[in-house]
Motif scaffolding. Structure first.
Motif, PDB file in Angstrom:
ATOM      1  N   ASN A   1      55.891  -8.553 -22.098  1.00 49.40           N
ATOM      2  CA  ASN A   1      54.947  -9.417 -21.384  1.00 49.40           C
ATOM      3  C   ASN A   1      55.586 -10.147 -20.215  1.00 49.40           C
ATOM      4  OD1 ASN A   1      52.778  -8.845 -23.147  1.00 49.40           O
ATOM      5  ND2 ASN A   1      53.580 -10.314 -24.640  1.00 49.40           N
ATOM      6  N   SER A   2      56.883  -9.990 -20.054  1.00 52.69           N
ATOM      7  CA  SER A   2      57.579 -10.713 -18.991  1.00 52.69           C
ATOM      8  C   SER A   2      57.137 -10.229 -17.615  1.00 52.69           C
ATOM      9  CB  SER A   2      59.079 -10.531 -19.135  1.00 52.69           C
ATOM     10  OG  SER A   2      59.767 -11.199 -18.084  1.00 52.69           O
ATOM     11  N   LYS A   3      57.130 -11.146 -16.682  1.00 56.87           N
ATOM     12  CA  LYS A   3      56.806 -10.807 -15.305  1.00 56.87           C
ATOM     13  C   LYS A   3      58.056 -10.371 -14.519  1.00 56.87           C
ATOM     14  CE  LYS A   3      52.764 -13.827 -15.103  1.00 56.87           C
ATOM     15  NZ  LYS A   3      51.765 -12.749 -14.996  1.00 56.87           N
ATOM     16  N   TYR A   4      59.179 -10.246 -15.229  1.00 58.08           N
ATOM     17  CA  TYR A   4      60.382  -9.668 -14.640  1.00 58.08           C
ATOM     18  C   TYR A   4      60.582  -8.262 -15.211  1.00 58.08           C
ATOM     19  CZ  TYR A   4      61.532 -14.518 -13.478  1.00 58.08           C
ATOM     20  OH  TYR A   4      61.507 -15.800 -12.994  1.00 58.08           O
ATOM     21  N   ARG A   5      61.396  -7.474 -14.530  1.00 57.71           N
ATOM     22  CA  ARG A   5      61.891  -6.242 -15.110  1.00 57.71           C
ATOM     23  C   ARG A   5      63.351  -6.071 -14.700  1.00 57.71           C
ATOM     24  NH1 ARG A   5      58.539  -4.067 -11.020  1.00 57.71           N
ATOM     25  NH2 ARG A   5      59.685  -2.865  -9.443  1.00 57.71           N
ATOM     26  N   LEU A   6      64.067  -5.295 -15.482  1.00 48.32           N
ATOM     27  CA  LEU A   6      65.504  -5.148 -15.315  1.00 48.32           C
ATOM     28  C   LEU A   6      65.861  -3.693 -15.024  1.00 48.32           C
ATOM     29  CD1 LEU A   6      66.655  -7.190 -18.447  1.00 48.32           C
ATOM     30  CD2 LEU A   6      66.244  -8.065 -16.141  1.00 48.32           C
ATOM     31  N   MET A   7      67.080  -3.515 -14.497  1.00 44.85           N
ATOM     32  CA  MET A   7      67.692  -2.199 -14.429  1.00 44.85           C
ATOM     33  C   MET A   7      69.108  -2.352 -14.955  1.00 44.85           C
ATOM     34  SD  MET A   7      68.121   0.531 -11.320  1.00 44.85           S
ATOM     35  CE  MET A   7      66.373   0.927 -11.332  1.00 44.85           C
ATOM     36  N   VAL A   8      69.401  -1.661 -16.056  1.00 43.75           N
ATOM     37  CA  VAL A   8      70.696  -1.737 -16.715  1.00 43.75           C
ATOM     38  C   VAL A   8      71.278  -0.331 -16.796  1.00 43.75           C
ATOM     39  CG1 VAL A   8      71.910  -2.356 -18.835  1.00 43.75           C
ATOM     40  CG2 VAL A   8      69.990  -3.751 -18.061  1.00 43.75           C
ATOM     41  N   ASP A   9      72.466  -0.120 -16.252  1.00 49.46           N
ATOM     42  CA  ASP A   9      73.112   1.197 -16.240  1.00 49.46           C
ATOM     43  C   ASP A   9      72.202   2.260 -15.639  1.00 49.46           C
ATOM     44  OD1 ASP A   9      75.601   0.602 -17.107  1.00 49.46           O
ATOM     45  OD2 ASP A   9      75.324   1.307 -19.166  1.00 49.46           O
ATOM     46  N   GLY A  10      71.480   1.865 -14.586  1.00 51.26           N
ATOM     47  CA  GLY A  10      70.625   2.819 -13.897  1.00 51.26           C
ATOM     48  C   GLY A  10      69.295   3.079 -14.545  1.00 51.26           C
ATOM     49  N   MET A  11      69.021   2.416 -15.668  1.00 49.23           N
ATOM     50  CA  MET A  11      67.762   2.632 -16.383  1.00 49.23           C
ATOM     51  C   MET A  11      66.854   1.409 -16.221  1.00 49.23           C
ATOM     52  SD  MET A  11      67.922   5.638 -17.706  1.00 49.23           S
ATOM     53  CE  MET A  11      66.619   5.556 -18.945  1.00 49.23           C
ATOM     54  N   PRO A  12      65.616   1.612 -15.746  1.00 48.57           N
ATOM     55  CA  PRO A  12      64.692   0.476 -15.625  1.00 48.57           C
ATOM     56  C   PRO A  12      64.027   0.160 -16.955  1.00 48.57           C
ATOM     57  CG  PRO A  12      63.642   2.465 -14.839  1.00 48.57           C
ATOM     58  CD  PRO A  12      65.047   2.855 -15.219  1.00 48.57           C
ATOM     59  N   GLY A  13      63.615  -1.080 -17.124  1.00 47.28           N
ATOM     60  CA  GLY A  13      62.912  -1.464 -18.334  1.00 47.28           C
ATOM     61  C   GLY A  13      62.985  -2.952 -18.582  1.00 47.28           C
TER      62      GLY A  13
ATOM     63  N   GLU B   1      76.734   0.148 -23.765  1.00 48.75           N
ATOM     64  CA  GLU B   1      78.189   0.227 -23.866  1.00 48.75           C
ATOM     65  C   GLU B   1      78.847  -0.389 -22.640  1.00 48.75           C
ATOM     66  OE1 GLU B   1      78.816   4.387 -24.397  1.00 48.75           O
ATOM     67  OE2 GLU B   1      78.247   4.365 -26.524  1.00 48.75           O
ATOM     68  N   LEU B   2      79.971  -1.069 -22.905  1.00 47.69           N
ATOM     69  CA  LEU B   2      80.731  -1.696 -21.821  1.00 47.69           C
ATOM     70  C   LEU B   2      82.209  -1.618 -22.171  1.00 47.69           C
ATOM     71  CD1 LEU B   2      80.693  -3.243 -19.147  1.00 47.69           C
ATOM     72  CD2 LEU B   2      80.333  -5.360 -20.436  1.00 47.69           C
ATOM     73  N   LEU B   3      82.985  -0.967 -21.308  1.00 51.71           N
ATOM     74  CA  LEU B   3      84.395  -0.744 -21.577  1.00 51.71           C
ATOM     75  C   LEU B   3      85.200  -2.036 -21.498  1.00 51.71           C
ATOM     76  CD1 LEU B   3      84.937   2.529 -19.498  1.00 51.71           C
ATOM     77  CD2 LEU B   3      84.637   2.331 -21.980  1.00 51.71           C
ATOM     78  N   ALA B   4      86.372  -2.027 -22.118  1.00 48.00           N
ATOM     79  CA  ALA B   4      87.277  -3.175 -22.066  1.00 48.00           C
ATOM     80  C   ALA B   4      87.672  -3.472 -20.629  1.00 48.00           C
ATOM     81  CB  ALA B   4      88.519  -2.890 -22.912  1.00 48.00           C
ATOM     82  N   LYS B   5      87.758  -4.751 -20.308  1.00 46.47           N
ATOM     83  CA  LYS B   5      88.161  -5.208 -18.982  1.00 46.47           C
ATOM     84  C   LYS B   5      87.286  -4.628 -17.873  1.00 46.47           C
ATOM     85  CE  LYS B   5      91.713  -7.490 -20.597  1.00 46.47           C
ATOM     86  NZ  LYS B   5      91.760  -8.965 -20.593  1.00 46.47           N
ATOM     87  N   ASP B   6      86.039  -4.360 -18.203  1.00 45.37           N
ATOM     88  CA  ASP B   6      85.137  -3.745 -17.243  1.00 45.37           C
ATOM     89  C   ASP B   6      83.923  -4.644 -17.041  1.00 45.37           C
ATOM     90  OD1 ASP B   6      84.165  -1.933 -15.457  1.00 45.37           O
ATOM     91  OD2 ASP B   6      83.886  -0.300 -16.891  1.00 45.37           O
ATOM     92  N   SER B   7      83.057  -4.255 -16.141  1.00 43.42           N
ATOM     93  CA  SER B   7      81.846  -5.027 -15.858  1.00 43.42           C
ATOM     94  C   SER B   7      80.707  -4.072 -15.560  1.00 43.42           C
ATOM     95  CB  SER B   7      82.072  -5.966 -14.671  1.00 43.42           C
ATOM     96  OG  SER B   7      82.369  -5.228 -13.495  1.00 43.42           O
ATOM     97  N   MET B   8      79.506  -4.599 -15.562  1.00 39.13           N
ATOM     98  CA  MET B   8      78.343  -3.805 -15.182  1.00 39.13           C
ATOM     99  C   MET B   8      77.353  -4.696 -14.439  1.00 39.13           C
ATOM    100  SD  MET B   8      76.139  -3.359 -18.696  1.00 39.13           S
ATOM    101  CE  MET B   8      75.542  -4.757 -19.628  1.00 39.13           C
ATOM    102  N   TYR B   9      76.471  -4.058 -13.694  1.00 39.37           N
ATOM    103  CA  TYR B   9      75.452  -4.772 -12.948  1.00 39.37           C
ATOM    104  C   TYR B   9      74.113  -4.724 -13.685  1.00 39.37           C
ATOM    105  CZ  TYR B   9      78.419  -5.090  -8.811  1.00 39.37           C
ATOM    106  OH  TYR B   9      79.430  -5.393  -7.935  1.00 39.37           O
ATOM    107  N   VAL B  10      73.426  -5.834 -13.665  1.00 36.62           N
ATOM    108  CA  VAL B  10      72.035  -5.889 -14.103  1.00 36.62           C
ATOM    109  C   VAL B  10      71.211  -6.307 -12.892  1.00 36.62           C
ATOM    110  CG1 VAL B  10      70.357  -7.013 -15.607  1.00 36.62           C
ATOM    111  CG2 VAL B  10      72.643  -6.479 -16.484  1.00 36.62           C
ATOM    112  N   PHE B  11      70.257  -5.495 -12.518  1.00 42.04           N
ATOM    113  CA  PHE B  11      69.400  -5.793 -11.378  1.00 42.04           C
ATOM    114  C   PHE B  11      68.079  -6.364 -11.897  1.00 42.04           C
ATOM    115  CE2 PHE B  11      72.218  -2.399  -9.958  1.00 42.04           C
ATOM    116  CZ  PHE B  11      72.755  -2.972  -8.816  1.00 42.04           C
ATOM    117  N   ILE B  12      67.628  -7.421 -11.259  1.00 42.92           N
ATOM    118  CA  ILE B  12      66.447  -8.160 -11.721  1.00 42.92           C
ATOM    119  C   ILE B  12      65.401  -8.141 -10.625  1.00 42.92           C
ATOM    120  CG2 ILE B  12      65.625 -10.350 -12.629  1.00 42.92           C
ATOM    121  CD1 ILE B  12      68.933 -10.791 -12.799  1.00 42.92           C
ATOM    122  N   GLU B  13      64.206  -7.771 -10.990  1.00 40.55           N
ATOM    123  CA  GLU B  13      63.105  -7.755 -10.041  1.00 40.55           C
ATOM    124  C   GLU B  13      61.962  -8.612 -10.562  1.00 40.55           C
ATOM    125  OE1 GLU B  13      63.673  -3.316  -8.096  1.00 40.55           O
ATOM    126  OE2 GLU B  13      62.060  -3.678  -9.517  1.00 40.55           O
ATOM    127  N   SER B  14      61.319  -9.287  -9.643  1.00 39.46           N
ATOM    128  CA  SER B  14      60.134 -10.061  -9.981  1.00 39.46           C
ATOM    129  C   SER B  14      58.908  -9.237  -9.640  1.00 39.46           C
ATOM    130  CB  SER B  14      60.139 -11.369  -9.185  1.00 39.46           C
ATOM    131  OG  SER B  14      58.876 -11.963  -9.218  1.00 39.46           O
TER     132      SER B  14
END
Length: 524
Positions: free
Chosen positions: A77-89, A96-109
């Motif tokens: 029901n959220s008015k936001y949506r995300l993209m995590v590891d290239g997958m929208p939802g 999964e997230l490797l040691a000493k690593d990072s990832m991007y989360v993209f947020i859209e309104s």
């Protein structure tokens, strides 16, 4: 033959090991770090459409981890949506997230801002990204402005650190200095009435600067946020008399939760903190639902702060609606009510002068009072510091739901000045023999060199001299005509005048004025 068997064995081992998983991911135990703890999607109403923002998530540990779920708090029901590891939802599992690593989360309104065009109760749409682990949930807040407003909040530097501002010589707090030429808001030292202001953190007026607030301005503070006037700065609130129920010319300071359920909830934001000895003036301000309303305090070695407050209402505060610590405060036509400790508290001395003010307290807490005065502070368990206290209350009402409407304390024995005067005022003191030998209270042992009670009415029972308020618990402190001289009607000192000589509503005071901020009217 023996060498061939040996080579076959090595080949079998290589083949076997090549079939195992390259990485073993442990379920996350938390401890993730984020590039932001709050993502401000500050798209305004006039810019209909979506905006995309970036959040970076860090795994600083030496272990490859699997995050059980990443989801929006409002789910599908959220008015936001995300993209995590290239997958929208809006919900993701076993990320999964490797040691000493990072990832991007993209947020859209994906908010349709036109839904909020005529909505006067929602300025912000909020949700959160929830990262679960075996030890609980870590949240990153999402905030979007859904009406056209000025959105003021601390910025981040290149290292990812939020702005902060000094509170005293040892402590900084989450906040920011106002800007004379902000690229989005223009001159932030002039708060106008064209659209609301939404404040995150402490908006700060530094030395040599003046914040001016126009009639009709609406200011909304987020939790733990407020306004701070540093020593040498200045605050000028220029509210004016209103003629409609919408209070079109009143300046209003309140929280940013404007749903009806939050209309009278105390503690939604911080305070208006004044440390300056300049001519800070407040006129026609309605302030409500803070921790502390107006807070004037000596800080470090700064001079005594100075504030003049007129025609203003301070309501529903967790601790104090008005709080002075060794301050110089002048008030006319001020109404304070509903605070957890004291509606108005003046501690560690200072100079205070009030005319035609109503100090009430109907807050639902134990031992709260409308008015508190003392001459000391205790910085630690073994030290008590004292200083001069001078206070005058002319034509005021001090009344509430408790039996004793005042808390007066004097710690200094010699060497300081202590003098309080009540002139033509009404005070509730239902004693029950608790205070009859306290020299500060209006009984037989009262020491008039310390506290004077001149033509002052004492409400010694729940019915004697009771002011007939319209609805005290709900901040309706208007007086109803018809108490026949028992209460505050027609019993104020006419020699005490305000400029102009009107009550808080603009009603002219007659030759026999009433005590308190309101001239009485017949019940409607």
């Amino acid at each position: 033959m023996r060498q061939l068997i040996y080579l076959l064995f090595i080949g079998f081992c290589i083949t076997f090991t090549s079939c195992r998983e390259d990485f073993v991911f442990e379920t996350s135990a938390g401890g993730l770090e984020f590039s932001k703890d709050t993502v401000y999607l500050d798209t305004v109403f006039s810019n209909i459409g979506s905006s995309t923002y970036t959040l970076k998530v860090y795994n600083r540990s030496n272990k490859d981890i699997k995050i059980p779920s990443i989801r929006l708090g409002e789910g599908q029901n959220s008015k936001y949506r995300l993209m995590v590891d290239g997958m929208p939802g809006k919900e993701f599992t076993n990320v999964e997230l490797l040691a000493k690593d990072s990832m991007y989360v993209f947020i859209e309104s994906t908010i349709d801002y036109s839904e909020y065009a005529n909505n006067t109760t929602t300025f912000l749409y909020t949700d959160q990204i929830q990262f679960t682990s075996t030890n609980g949930t870590q949240n990153v807040e999402l905030v979007t402005l859904v009406q056209d407003a000025y959105f003021l909040y601390p910025q981040r530097d290149d290292q990812g650190n939020y702005e902060n501002v000094p509170f005293d010589s040892e402590t900084n707090i989450y906040g920011f200095y106002l800007d004379e030429a902000d690229p989005n808001n223009g001159n932030e030292y002039h708060w106008n009435n064209t659209k609301p202001y939404v404040i995150y953190g402490y908006a700060t007026v530094p030395t040599g600067k003046t914040l001016t607030v126009d009639p009709g301005a609406r200011v909304h503070f987020h939790a733990d946020s407020g306004l701070m006037v540093r020593p040498g700065g200045r605050l000028v609130v220029n509210g004016a008399q209103s003629t409609t129920e919408e209070m079109e010319n009143e300046v209003i300071f309140e929280g940013d939760r404007l749903e009806p359920d939050f209309a009278d909830v105390a503690g939604q934001w911080g305070t208006v903190l004044i440390m300056s000895d300049q001519d800070n003036t407040i006129n026609h301000l309605t302030l409500k639902n803070a921790n502390i309303g107006i807070y004037a305090m000596v800080n470090d070695d700064s001079p005594m702060p100075k504030v003049t407050i007129k025609n203003s209402q301070l309501y529903n505060c967790t601790n104090f609606a008005m709080y002075g610590i060794r301050a110089n405060i002048t008030g006319e036509n001020v109404v304070v009510n509903n605070a957890g400790v004291a509606a108005a508290a003046f501690a560690f001395g200072g100079t205070y002068n009030f005319k035609y003010c109503t100090f009430a307290n109907y807050f639902n807490s134990y031992n709260q009072v409308p008015l508190l005065l003392n001459d000391y502070r205790q910085p630690d368990e073994t030290t008590i510091e004292v200083t001069d206290l001078t206070a005058n209350f002319d034509n005021c009402i001090v009344y509430g739901s408790g039996n004793i409407a005042m808390s007066l304390e004097k710690q200094a024995e010699t060497g300081t000045n202590f003098h309080i005067k009540f002139n033509h005022s009404l005070i509730k003191v239902i004693d029950y023999n608790q205070l009859e030998h306290d020299s500060l209270y209006p009984f037989g042992d009262n020491d008039a060199t310390l506290v004077e009670y001149l033509s002052t009415k004492i409400a010694r029972t729940s019915s004697q001299n009771k002011p007939d308020f319209v609805d005290g618990p709900n901040n309706k402190l208007q007086l109803i005509t018809g108490t026949d001289g028992e209460g505050p009607e027609g019993t104020a000192d006419p020699a005490v005048v305000t400029s102009p000589n009107t009550d808080i509503t603009g009603t002219a005071r007659g030759t026999l004025p009433d005590m308190g901020a309101y001239e009485s009217k017949p019940e409607e």
